[in-house]
Design a protein around this motif. Structure first.
Motif, PDB file in Angstrom:
ATOM      1  N   ARG A  11       0.826  -1.187   0.000  1.00  0.00           N
ATOM      2  CA  ARG A  11       0.000   0.000   0.000  1.00  0.00           C
ATOM      3  C   ARG A  11       0.876   1.259   0.000  1.00  0.00           C
ATOM      4  O   ARG A  11       1.885   1.329   0.664  1.00  0.00           O
ATOM      5  CB  ARG A  11      -0.812  -0.037   1.284  1.00  0.00           C
ATOM      6  CG  ARG A  11      -1.980   0.841   1.284  1.00  0.00           C
ATOM      7  CD  ARG A  11      -2.743   0.614   2.595  1.00  0.00           C
ATOM      8  NE  ARG A  11      -4.065   1.176   2.458  1.00  0.00           N
ATOM      9  CZ  ARG A  11      -4.275   2.466   2.294  1.00  0.00           C
ATOM     10  NH1 ARG A  11      -3.279   3.298   2.253  1.00  0.00           N
ATOM     11  NH2 ARG A  11      -5.498   2.935   2.162  1.00  0.00           N
ATOM     12  N   ARG A  12       0.431   2.251  -0.726  1.00  0.00           N
ATOM     13  CA  ARG A  12       1.106   3.553  -0.729  1.00  0.00           C
ATOM     14  C   ARG A  12       0.950   4.183   0.662  1.00  0.00           C
ATOM     15  O   ARG A  12      -0.139   4.162   1.222  1.00  0.00           O
ATOM     16  CB  ARG A  12       0.388   4.397  -1.774  1.00  0.00           C
ATOM     17  CG  ARG A  12       0.974   5.702  -2.087  1.00  0.00           C
ATOM     18  CD  ARG A  12       0.017   6.461  -3.003  1.00  0.00           C
ATOM     19  NE  ARG A  12       0.189   6.143  -4.411  1.00  0.00           N
ATOM     20  CZ  ARG A  12      -0.806   6.057  -5.275  1.00  0.00           C
ATOM     21  NH1 ARG A  12      -2.044   6.192  -4.902  1.00  0.00           N
ATOM     22  NH2 ARG A  12      -0.566   5.802  -6.541  1.00  0.00           N
ATOM     23  N   ALA A  13       2.042   4.714   1.194  1.00  0.00           N
ATOM     24  CA  ALA A  13       1.959   5.338   2.519  1.00  0.00           C
ATOM     25  C   ALA A  13       1.015   6.533   2.463  1.00  0.00           C
ATOM     26  O   ALA A  13       0.960   7.236   1.455  1.00  0.00           O
ATOM     27  CB  ALA A  13       3.339   5.788   2.965  1.00  0.00           C
ATOM     28  N   ILE A  14       0.260   6.746   3.533  1.00  0.00           N
ATOM     29  CA  ILE A  14      -0.636   7.901   3.523  1.00  0.00           C
ATOM     30  C   ILE A  14       0.172   9.170   3.805  1.00  0.00           C
ATOM     31  O   ILE A  14       1.204   9.112   4.461  1.00  0.00           O
ATOM     32  CB  ILE A  14      -1.815   7.727   4.505  1.00  0.00           C
ATOM     33  CG1 ILE A  14      -1.361   7.866   5.955  1.00  0.00           C
ATOM     34  CG2 ILE A  14      -2.516   6.401   4.298  1.00  0.00           C
ATOM     35  CD1 ILE A  14      -2.548   7.937   6.905  1.00  0.00           C
ATOM     36  N   PRO A  15      -0.253  10.302   3.286  1.00  0.00           N
ATOM     37  CA  PRO A  15       0.571  11.516   3.440  1.00  0.00           C
ATOM     38  C   PRO A  15       0.634  11.987   4.896  1.00  0.00           C
ATOM     39  O   PRO A  15      -0.395  12.171   5.530  1.00  0.00           O
ATOM     40  CB  PRO A  15      -0.127  12.553   2.549  1.00  0.00           C
ATOM     41  CG  PRO A  15      -1.520  12.042   2.345  1.00  0.00           C
ATOM     42  CD  PRO A  15      -1.472  10.546   2.483  1.00  0.00           C
ATOM     43  N   LEU A 388      -6.282  14.201   4.025  1.00  0.00           N
ATOM     44  CA  LEU A 388      -6.482  12.762   4.217  1.00  0.00           C
ATOM     45  C   LEU A 388      -7.837  12.375   3.627  1.00  0.00           C
ATOM     46  O   LEU A 388      -8.865  12.946   4.004  1.00  0.00           O
ATOM     47  CB  LEU A 388      -6.441  12.417   5.706  1.00  0.00           C
ATOM     48  CG  LEU A 388      -5.085  12.589   6.394  1.00  0.00           C
ATOM     49  CD1 LEU A 388      -5.238  12.460   7.909  1.00  0.00           C
ATOM     50  CD2 LEU A 388      -4.079  11.560   5.876  1.00  0.00           C
ATOM     51  N   SER A 389      -7.836  11.395   2.730  1.00  0.00           N
ATOM     52  CA  SER A 389      -9.100  10.954   2.131  1.00  0.00           C
ATOM     53  C   SER A 389      -9.866  10.100   3.139  1.00  0.00           C
ATOM     54  O   SER A 389      -9.314   9.656   4.160  1.00  0.00           O
ATOM     55  CB  SER A 389      -8.814  10.141   0.878  1.00  0.00           C
ATOM     56  OG  SER A 389      -8.219   8.904   1.243  1.00  0.00           O
ATOM     57  N   ALA A 390     -11.126   9.839   2.813  1.00  0.00           N
ATOM     58  CA  ALA A 390     -11.946   9.012   3.703  1.00  0.00           C
ATOM     59  C   ALA A 390     -11.315   7.629   3.859  1.00  0.00           C
ATOM     60  O   ALA A 390     -11.246   7.082   4.972  1.00  0.00           O
ATOM     61  CB  ALA A 390     -13.362   8.899   3.141  1.00  0.00           C
ATOM     62  N   GLU A 392      -8.173   6.808   3.517  1.00  0.00           N
ATOM     63  CA  GLU A 392      -6.941   6.927   4.305  1.00  0.00           C
ATOM     64  C   GLU A 392      -7.248   7.064   5.794  1.00  0.00           C
ATOM     65  O   GLU A 392      -6.550   6.489   6.643  1.00  0.00           O
ATOM     66  CB  GLU A 392      -6.112   8.125   3.814  1.00  0.00           C
ATOM     67  CG  GLU A 392      -5.446   7.839   2.472  1.00  0.00           C
ATOM     68  CD  GLU A 392      -4.848   9.074   1.807  1.00  0.00           C
ATOM     69  OE1 GLU A 392      -3.983   8.895   0.938  1.00  0.00           O
ATOM     70  OE2 GLU A 392      -5.255  10.212   2.141  1.00  0.00           O
ATOM     71  N   ARG A 393      -8.303   7.773   6.124  1.00  0.00           N
ATOM     72  CA  ARG A 393      -8.656   7.946   7.538  1.00  0.00           C
ATOM     73  C   ARG A 393      -9.189   6.645   8.129  1.00  0.00           C
ATOM     74  O   ARG A 393      -8.875   6.303   9.264  1.00  0.00           O
ATOM     75  CB  ARG A 393      -9.670   9.079   7.687  1.00  0.00           C
ATOM     76  CG  ARG A 393      -8.987  10.448   7.602  1.00  0.00           C
ATOM     77  CD  ARG A 393      -9.982  11.580   7.691  1.00  0.00           C
ATOM     78  NE  ARG A 393     -10.639  11.823   6.412  1.00  0.00           N
ATOM     79  CZ  ARG A 393     -11.953  11.835   6.223  1.00  0.00           C
ATOM     80  NH1 ARG A 393     -12.776  11.622   7.219  1.00  0.00           N
ATOM     81  NH2 ARG A 393     -12.444  12.065   5.018  1.00  0.00           N
ATOM     82  N   THR A 394      -9.962   5.932   7.338  1.00  0.00           N
ATOM     83  CA  THR A 394     -10.465   4.641   7.824  1.00  0.00           C
ATOM     84  C   THR A 394      -9.290   3.710   8.108  1.00  0.00           C
ATOM     85  O   THR A 394      -9.227   3.052   9.154  1.00  0.00           O
ATOM     86  CB  THR A 394     -11.387   4.011   6.751  1.00  0.00           C
ATOM     87  OG1 THR A 394     -12.444   4.938   6.502  1.00  0.00           O
ATOM     88  CG2 THR A 394     -11.956   2.690   7.220  1.00  0.00           C
ATOM     89  N   TRP A 395      -8.347   3.673   7.172  1.00  0.00           N
ATOM     90  CA  TRP A 395      -7.169   2.825   7.355  1.00  0.00           C
ATOM     91  C   TRP A 395      -6.366   3.268   8.579  1.00  0.00           C
ATOM     92  O   TRP A 395      -5.927   2.461   9.394  1.00  0.00           O
ATOM     93  CB  TRP A 395      -6.287   2.886   6.101  1.00  0.00           C
ATOM     94  CG  TRP A 395      -5.031   2.107   6.277  1.00  0.00           C
ATOM     95  CD1 TRP A 395      -4.868   0.762   6.108  1.00  0.00           C
ATOM     96  CD2 TRP A 395      -3.756   2.623   6.696  1.00  0.00           C
ATOM     97  NE1 TRP A 395      -3.565   0.410   6.399  1.00  0.00           N
ATOM     98  CE2 TRP A 395      -2.879   1.526   6.766  1.00  0.00           C
ATOM     99  CE3 TRP A 395      -3.298   3.893   7.030  1.00  0.00           C
ATOM    100  CZ2 TRP A 395      -1.538   1.676   7.152  1.00  0.00           C
ATOM    101  CZ3 TRP A 395      -1.973   4.045   7.420  1.00  0.00           C
ATOM    102  CH2 TRP A 395      -1.108   2.936   7.471  1.00  0.00           C
ATOM    103  N   LEU A 396      -6.186   4.594   8.708  1.00  0.00           N
ATOM    104  CA  LEU A 396      -5.403   5.151   9.821  1.00  0.00           C
ATOM    105  C   LEU A 396      -6.019   4.742  11.163  1.00  0.00           C
ATOM    106  O   LEU A 396      -5.316   4.252  12.062  1.00  0.00           O
ATOM    107  CB  LEU A 396      -5.354   6.679   9.683  1.00  0.00           C
ATOM    108  CG  LEU A 396      -4.598   7.467  10.736  1.00  0.00           C
ATOM    109  CD1 LEU A 396      -3.122   7.106  10.731  1.00  0.00           C
ATOM    110  CD2 LEU A 396      -4.763   8.976  10.500  1.00  0.00           C
ATOM    111  N   CYS A 397      -7.316   4.908  11.290  1.00  0.00           N
ATOM    112  CA  CYS A 397      -7.988   4.571  12.557  1.00  0.00           C
ATOM    113  C   CYS A 397      -7.814   3.088  12.866  1.00  0.00           C
ATOM    114  O   CYS A 397      -7.530   2.702  14.008  1.00  0.00           O
ATOM    115  CB  CYS A 397      -9.478   4.920  12.481  1.00  0.00           C
ATOM    116  SG  CYS A 397      -9.798   6.701  12.467  1.00  0.00           S
TER     117      CYS A 397
END
Ligand SMILES: *Cc1c(COP(=O)(O)O)cnc(C)c1O
Length: 412
Positions: A11-15, A388-390, A392-397
């Motif tokens: 997966r591409r790292a989130i910014p 942060l896209s939706a 990306e935020r779901t993944w982050l959480c």
């Protein structure tokens, strides 16, 4: 229970920081109060350069003392030394607010200025410190590096200090940028440009950061060939700069000897050659045209989403019990009981984090300020920026939840 290894490692790292998007420029309603509205404003290349300029404007010089919070960014200290002054560190409370009693105890006739930081974007009440400074004839530098936007009650950030500084890089999708502002004094400085190489690098690095995270795909396709020519261009720019014996550009100012300041590459270095240099044109255009209301609204929303997702996780709690009205967060800071296993798990999952205060100026340890040492050890902060896209935020959480549970399992 889902585990970190469920997330594909390809997966591409989130910014970690805001990257350029078209959405940034869509109109988004009334602009919130900002440091950028101050009656006197200069756009420079970094927050630390603005600190140096603020101390200079206050007349700080050799033999003077500047009081600096023991909880800090190491980038705040070299500007003090650049003035020939001494930094003395004052204590902070567990919630990062300044310990006024300790400041009062550290006052002596050499103290010329105090720096106060609104950590993580939560504006502090600086009225008591302002009054103390006024009683003793001391300058106040309001460090808004984490707090470019916002109010506390009726008070706008940046209006309490003699001078305030901001780090626009922390809030806008720009490669360089800081600001020096004042609500109390005129700013008697003229800025000069950083040179063509710097201007080009500032624009291209901003675009490349966006492309690296899959943003602006149409523009990326259009620029594919020009970007491949970039290396060749750099080599020519560098060769020309090297060949110019006296290093003097057309406008007569000595050229900064590096193409761009180290402050743009996430170090703590302070390079006085970037004093009195204007922020890049690209950065100033982004600051001018990006919708500020969107930045504030989305950062608040993303912060609250993280807060909700982390509620009830074992072994951690948010540093701040609630996000105050009027605050625009820089990041979402969390205190972990046993941070190292969690940090290791976060790194394995490639979750971008900030461990603000993990590195303090040499000599600043628990004997200077127990709370700063504790914050530096236990705090891990997560991005909540506007880009942060939706997904990306779901993944982050989810990834933070996995790491916190993994950490708590190690501790048990
Ligand atoms: C980042 C930071 C600075 C310096 O800002 P730069 O733009 O990186 O030079 C100053 N103070 C604090 C608290 C910071 O976090």
């Amino acid at each position: 229970m889902p585990s970190i290894t469920d997330h594909p490692s390809t997966r591409r790292a989130i910014p970690a920081v805001p990257v350029l998007s078209l959405a940034a420029f869509r109109p988004a309603g009334k602009a919130p109060p900002s440091l950028l509205d101050a009656p006197a404003l200069r756009h420079v290349t970094s927050g630390r350069i603005a600190i140096g300029m603020a101390l200079r404007a206050l007349g700080v010089g050799p033999g003077d003392t500047v009081l600096v919070p023991a909880y800090h960014s190491p980038s705040m200290v070299p500007p003090v030394h650049w003035r020939g002054a001494r930094a003395v560190f004052y204590r902070v409370h567990p919630d990062t607010t300044a310990d006024l009693d300790d400041i009062a105890a550290k006052l002596d006739p050499t103290v010329k200025a105090v720096m106060a930081t609104h950590f993580f974007g939560i504006p502090q009440d600086l009225a008591p410190l302002r009054a103390l400074c006024d009683r003793h004839g001391i300058g106040l530098v309001e460090d808004c590096a984490h707090c470019l936007f916002g109010t506390r009650g009726p008070v706008a950030v940046g209006s309490s200090g003699d001078y305030a500084i901001g780090s626009s890089m922390k809030f806008f999708p720009v490669y360089d940028g800081g600001c020096l502002v004042s609500h109390r004094h005129p700013l008697d400085v003229r800025l000069q440009g950083g040179g063509a190489g710097f201007e080009a690098k500032a624009a291209l690095n901003t675009l490349e950061a966006a492309f690296a995270h899959g943003r602006l795909p149409v523009l990326r396709a259009a620029l594919a060939l020009p970007l491949r020519l970039k290396e060749a261009l750099w080599n020519r720019v560098k060769a020309r700069r090297g060949a110019r014996a006296d290093g003097t550009p057309a406008d007569g100012a000595p050229a900064p000897s590096t193409l761009a300041p180290a402050s743009s590459d996430s170090g703590f270095d302070f390079d006085p050659r970037w004093m009195d240099r204007r922020a890049s044109l690209f950065a100033r255009l982004v600051l001018r045209f990006a919708a500020r209301a969107r930045i504030v609204a989305l950062r608040r929303r993303h912060y609250l989403q993280l807060e909700q997702a982390l509620a009830g996780l074992p072994g951690c709690r948010p540093l701040f019990p609630a996000l105050p009205d009027g605050a625009c967060p820089w990041v979402f800071p969390v205190l972990f009981d046993d941070p190292e296993p969690v940090f290791a798990a976060l790194q394995r999952a490639r979750v971008p984090v900030v461990r603000f205060g993990a590195v303090l100026w040499p000599g600043v340890d628990a004997s200077v300020c127990p709370n700063s040492a504790d914050l530096g050890r236990r705090l891990i902060a997560f991005p909540c920026h506007q880009e942060l896209s939706a997904a990306e935020r779901t993944w982050l959480c989810a990834a933070i939840g996995d790491a916190a549970r993994a950490g708590a399992a190690v501790a048990a």
